[in-house]
Design a protein around this motif. Structure first.
Motif, mmCIF file in Angstrom:
data_model
loop_
_atom_site.group_PDB
_atom_site.id
_atom_site.type_symbol
_atom_site.label_atom_id
_atom_site.label_comp_id
_atom_site.label_asym_id
_atom_site.label_seq_id
_atom_site.Cartn_x
_atom_site.Cartn_y
_atom_site.Cartn_z
ATOM 1 N N ARG A 149 0.761 -1.080 0.110
ATOM 2 C CA ARG A 149 0.105 0.146 0.102
ATOM 3 C C ARG A 149 0.860 1.220 -0.004
ATOM 4 N NH1 ARG A 149 -4.148 -1.093 4.985
ATOM 5 N NH2 ARG A 149 -2.090 -1.181 5.946
ATOM 6 N N PRO A 150 0.688 2.268 -0.994
ATOM 7 C CA PRO A 150 1.394 3.365 -0.921
ATOM 8 C C PRO A 150 1.602 4.414 0.375
ATOM 9 C CG PRO A 150 -0.326 3.437 -2.395
ATOM 10 C CD PRO A 150 -0.480 2.150 -1.811
ATOM 11 N N LEU A 151 2.459 4.595 0.866
ATOM 12 C CA LEU A 151 2.462 5.140 2.225
ATOM 13 C C LEU A 151 2.310 6.770 1.963
ATOM 14 C CD1 LEU A 151 5.095 3.335 4.147
ATOM 15 C CD2 LEU A 151 2.850 3.141 4.671
ATOM 16 N N GLY A 152 2.839 7.150 0.723
ATOM 17 C CA GLY A 152 2.586 8.795 0.332
ATOM 18 C C GLY A 152 1.060 8.835 0.312
ATOM 19 N N LYS A 153 0.442 8.175 -0.415
ATOM 20 C CA LYS A 153 -1.305 8.387 -0.660
ATOM 21 C C LYS A 153 -1.888 8.192 0.507
ATOM 22 C CE LYS A 153 -1.057 9.095 -5.301
ATOM 23 N NZ LYS A 153 -1.529 10.314 -5.807
ATOM 24 N N ILE A 154 -1.393 7.195 1.521
ATOM 25 C CA ILE A 154 -2.264 6.916 2.629
ATOM 26 C C ILE A 154 -2.028 8.043 3.579
ATOM 27 C CG2 ILE A 154 -2.007 5.660 4.831
ATOM 28 C CD1 ILE A 154 -1.496 2.989 3.304
ATOM 29 N N GLU A 155 -0.811 8.757 3.490
ATOM 30 C CA GLU A 155 -0.603 10.035 4.430
ATOM 31 C C GLU A 155 -1.429 11.088 3.964
ATOM 32 O OE1 GLU A 155 3.002 12.609 6.087
ATOM 33 O OE2 GLU A 155 2.988 11.724 4.042
ATOM 34 N N GLU A 156 -1.627 11.082 2.613
ATOM 35 C CA GLU A 156 -2.549 12.232 2.202
ATOM 36 C C GLU A 156 -3.951 12.058 2.534
ATOM 37 O OE1 GLU A 156 -2.230 12.398 -2.216
ATOM 38 O OE2 GLU A 156 -0.058 12.766 -2.035
ATOM 39 N N GLN A 157 -4.381 10.870 2.662
ATOM 40 C CA GLN A 157 -5.849 10.375 2.854
ATOM 41 C C GLN A 157 -5.939 10.060 4.662
ATOM 42 O OE1 GLN A 157 -7.603 7.567 0.492
ATOM 43 N NE2 GLN A 157 -8.383 6.488 2.176
ATOM 44 N N GLU A 158 -5.163 9.467 5.323
ATOM 45 C CA GLU A 158 -5.363 9.386 6.585
ATOM 46 C C GLU A 158 -4.507 10.095 7.683
ATOM 47 O OE1 GLU A 158 -7.368 6.513 7.898
ATOM 48 O OE2 GLU A 158 -8.082 6.522 5.670
ATOM 49 N N GLY A 159 -3.514 10.869 7.176
ATOM 50 C CA GLY A 159 -2.707 11.585 8.125
ATOM 51 C C GLY A 159 -1.370 10.680 8.399
ATOM 52 N N ALA A 160 -0.901 10.795 9.703
ATOM 53 C CA ALA A 160 0.299 10.355 10.133
ATOM 54 C C ALA A 160 0.325 8.843 10.278
ATOM 55 C CB ALA A 160 0.751 10.903 11.285
ATOM 56 N N PHE A 161 -0.936 8.614 10.721
ATOM 57 C CA PHE A 161 -1.090 7.064 11.084
ATOM 58 C C PHE A 161 -1.888 6.386 10.008
ATOM 59 C CE2 PHE A 161 0.146 9.147 14.729
ATOM 60 C CZ PHE A 161 0.868 8.185 15.513
ATOM 61 N N ILE A 162 -1.692 5.004 9.826
ATOM 62 C CA ILE A 162 -2.360 4.063 8.947
ATOM 63 C C ILE A 162 -3.766 3.897 9.427
ATOM 64 C CG2 ILE A 162 -2.642 2.052 7.375
ATOM 65 C CD1 ILE A 162 0.557 2.186 7.390
ATOM 66 N N GLY A 163 -5.063 4.099 8.864
ATOM 67 C CA GLY A 163 -6.269 3.650 9.475
ATOM 68 C C GLY A 163 -6.390 2.184 9.179
ATOM 69 N N SER A 164 -7.480 1.692 9.646
ATOM 70 C CA SER A 164 -7.891 0.180 9.394
ATOM 71 C C SER A 164 -8.736 0.228 8.232
ATOM 72 C CB SER A 164 -8.641 -0.230 10.606
ATOM 73 O OG SER A 164 -8.072 -0.346 12.013
ATOM 74 N N GLY A 165 -8.450 -0.771 7.288
ATOM 75 C CA GLY A 165 -9.201 -1.261 6.247
ATOM 76 C C GLY A 165 -9.126 -0.249 5.038
ATOM 77 N N VAL A 166 -7.776 0.487 5.076
ATOM 78 C CA VAL A 166 -7.448 1.371 4.032
ATOM 79 C C VAL A 166 -7.442 0.708 2.492
ATOM 80 C CG1 VAL A 166 -5.749 3.230 3.108
ATOM 81 C CG2 VAL A 166 -6.495 2.969 5.553
#
Length: 584
Positions: free
Chosen positions: A89-106
């Motif tokens: 899972r791309p961490l850069g895109k996750i940060e844009e969507q979820e912030g500093a921590f990875i949310g569940s079920g992303v």
């Protein structure tokens, strides 16, 4: 009412009772949040699933949905220079969507579905295509040309082919009719299960070194392209630093760095450092040929276990294009600890130090995916694996180190005392070894002449003799040694500090070409042979030679002589002659 629901939850391990809907290795979605998981045990009573995300808040009775396919990665343009977690899972895109921590079920696509690539389609309608054949190309980065290939199990006749031009990863480039008459669409991207090695035509014998520019590696303990190496060492001995140097300077086309269970602050440093490093070969950012997989120690342990397989599958994909890939796995000990934790939750019988009995086979399965291959499209590519091992307390007799040692052919044992003395790379020359020397002898002789391995053998001989002499010195002191043996100790010190020790922050010493390594060894041996004559025939004591400053001069040649001015070594050897001749 869902047919399959959660019965029990034990950390990342979830069970579903009374079902036969799931197959072994199948990817599933667990709970209302659709957490990613994988089926690892199937029997009549229950199906057991390991979940690759945090299971906090999950409750019995929540649904479990099957996908019908194994856990896979998406392969296509856009992988290079990306930063992924353990399940791609791309961490850069996750940060844009979820912030500093990875949310569940992303759920975020591994490759950007909207980005357009400038694609040159090579296949033509009516053409016969075979597995692995390159049907299109596009510039992925300034350094890497992406080659779109026919999936490994598909062959047939091209019915339609798209026009060259801008395309997205989900666009169909060609349609193929196979021998059974079925029609298949070939997109820019394809999926591949991470636990299944990608097929190749044949495995070639090891014959070329992976040149790193690090003298202790290239000269003393070389690794081959397609080879495997372990870097074991306790805390603070420089495992990550050694891998950084290899990643920056080795002559692999692509680097895949897997941060497996490392501390978050250390992984942050890796990400920042790789982002700022300039590739010395191109002058472009090093990320133009690097993939980073970050799965830190506070991320779910099951995803840590998967990260190793994600990284090796990405490497195999680029190897199939004809590239040479180097994998840095840091560290396989944390991966083994993830296996141990999951095994404990499954209530499996523990083996040595609590690790599961299948630990050796898992380590072997990983390292066996390295090699120098002829691909399905007749190109040649390689995967070299360099795995860091972090034994608790620096104990190299623990199970992960010992089992890794069984399956790698290069062992760079890091020494705490060397690291604390600021001797880097802190590779211990008495406990390290490489089994690739004989395999690479032909390459060294063809490119550098037979002198290279001859001088390498002489350096090793001097270090071995010093080790024996130091045992005597410990017992009775250095004063009783004859001058020829004192000379060996002085020259061995020169080999250690002037040759094996390397300064990563000095522009001439951070990377040293093999030609300069050869000249450095030749000069050290020249000094030894000339000084030995002076000591034995003219009875001049070693203290007089040492007092002349000659050893200091040779010690600094790695800084004073530029990598592209090897002619200066001739002047240095003339200075050795004149200095020794003037002694009385």
């Amino acid at each position: 009412m869902f047919l399959n629901t959660i019965y029990s939850i034990n950390g990342p391990v979830v069970k579903v009772r009374d079902t036969k809907d799931f197959s072994m290795g199948e990817m599933v979605y667990v709970g209302q949040k659709r957490l990613m998981g994988e089926v690892i045990i199937v029997n009549d009573a229950a199906t057991t699933i390991q979940v690759y995300e945090e299971t906090s808040g999950l409750r019995p009775g929540e649904p479990v949905l099957g996908t019908g396919s194994p856990i896979s990665v998406t392969l296509g343009p856009g992988i290079i220079s990306n930063i992924y977690d353990g399940v791609q899972r791309p961490l850069g895109k996750i940060e844009e969507q979820e912030g500093a921590f990875i949310g569940s079920g992303v759920e975020i696509p591994s490759l950007d579905p909207e980005r357009e690539w400038d694609v040159t389609v090579l296949a033509k309608p009516g053409e016969l295509v075979s597995p692995g054949q390159i049907i299109a190309t596009c510039p992925e980065t300034s350094r890497i040309e992406h080659r779109v290939m026919v999936p490994p199990h598909l062959s047939g006749t091209v019915l339609t082919a798209a026009e060259s031009g801008p395309h997205r990863v989900e666009d169909v480039l060609i349609t193929v009719k196979d021998e059974r008459g079925a029609t298949h669409e070939v997109k820019m991207c394809q999926k591949w299960p991470i636990r299944t090695p990608r097929p190749t035509k044949t495995r070639l014998p090891i014959s070329q070194p992976l040149i790193t520019g690090q003298r202790v590696i290239d000269t003393m303990f070389p690794i081959a392209k397609g080879g495997t190496a372990a870097v074991p060492g306790g805390f603070g001995t420089g495992k990550t630093m050694t891998q950084h140097q290899i990643a920056k300077w080795c002559d692999a086309d692509i680097i895949i760095y897997i941060g497996c269970g490392e501390r978050g602050n250390e992984m942050t440093q890796v990400l920042e450092e790789f982002g700022s490093l300039i590739d010395p070969k191109t002058g472009r950012p090093l990320t133009d040929r690097t993939v980073l997989i970050a799965n830190t120690s506070n991320m779910p342990v099951a995803a840590r276990e998967a990260s190793i397989y994600t990284g090796i599958t990405l490497a195999e994909y680029y190897r199939d294009m004809g590239y040479h890939v180097a994998i840095m796995a840091d560290s396989t000990s944390r991966w083994a600890e993830a296996l141990r934790e999951i095994s404990g939750r499954l209530e499996e019988m523990p083996a040595e130090e609590g690790f599961p009995a299948y630990l050796p086979s898992r380590i072997a399965t990983f390292y066996e995916r390295a090699g120098y291959m002829v691909n399905l499209n007749d190109s040649e590519g390689s995967i070299s694996i360099i795995g860091a091992v972090s034994p608790q307390g620096g104990d190299l007799s623990e199970p992960v180190t010992q089992n890794t040692k069984r399956f790698v052919r290069c062992f760079w044992a890091l020494d705490k005392s060397l690291a604390y003395a600021r001797h880097y790379p802190a590779i211990n020359w008495t406990t390290s070894y490489s089994e690739y020397l004989d395999d690479l002898a032909g390459w060294y002789n063809a490119h550098l002449g037979e002198r290279f391995l001859r001088y390498r053998s002489r350096m090793a001989q001097i270090l071995q003799e010093e080790s024996q002499l130091l045992e005597i010195v410990k017992l009775i002191g250095a004063d009783v040694l004859p001058d020829d043996q004192k000379l060996i100790i002085e020259v061995a010190k020169l080999v250690r500090t002037g040759f094996l020790q390397q300064n990563a922050f000095h522009k001439e010493d951070t990377y040293v070409p093999l030609e300069k390594q050869l000249e450095m060894m030749r000069t050290i041996w020249y000094l030894y042979k000339k000084a030995l004559i002076v000591v034995n025939e003219r009875q001049i004591p070693v203290t007089t030679i040492a007092g002349s400053g000659l050893f200091d001069k040779i010690n600094k040649m790695k800084y004073d002589i530029e990598n592209d001015r090897l002619d200066k070594f001739d002047s240095l050897r003339q200075e050795i002659d004149s200095t020794l001749a003037a002694m009385n």
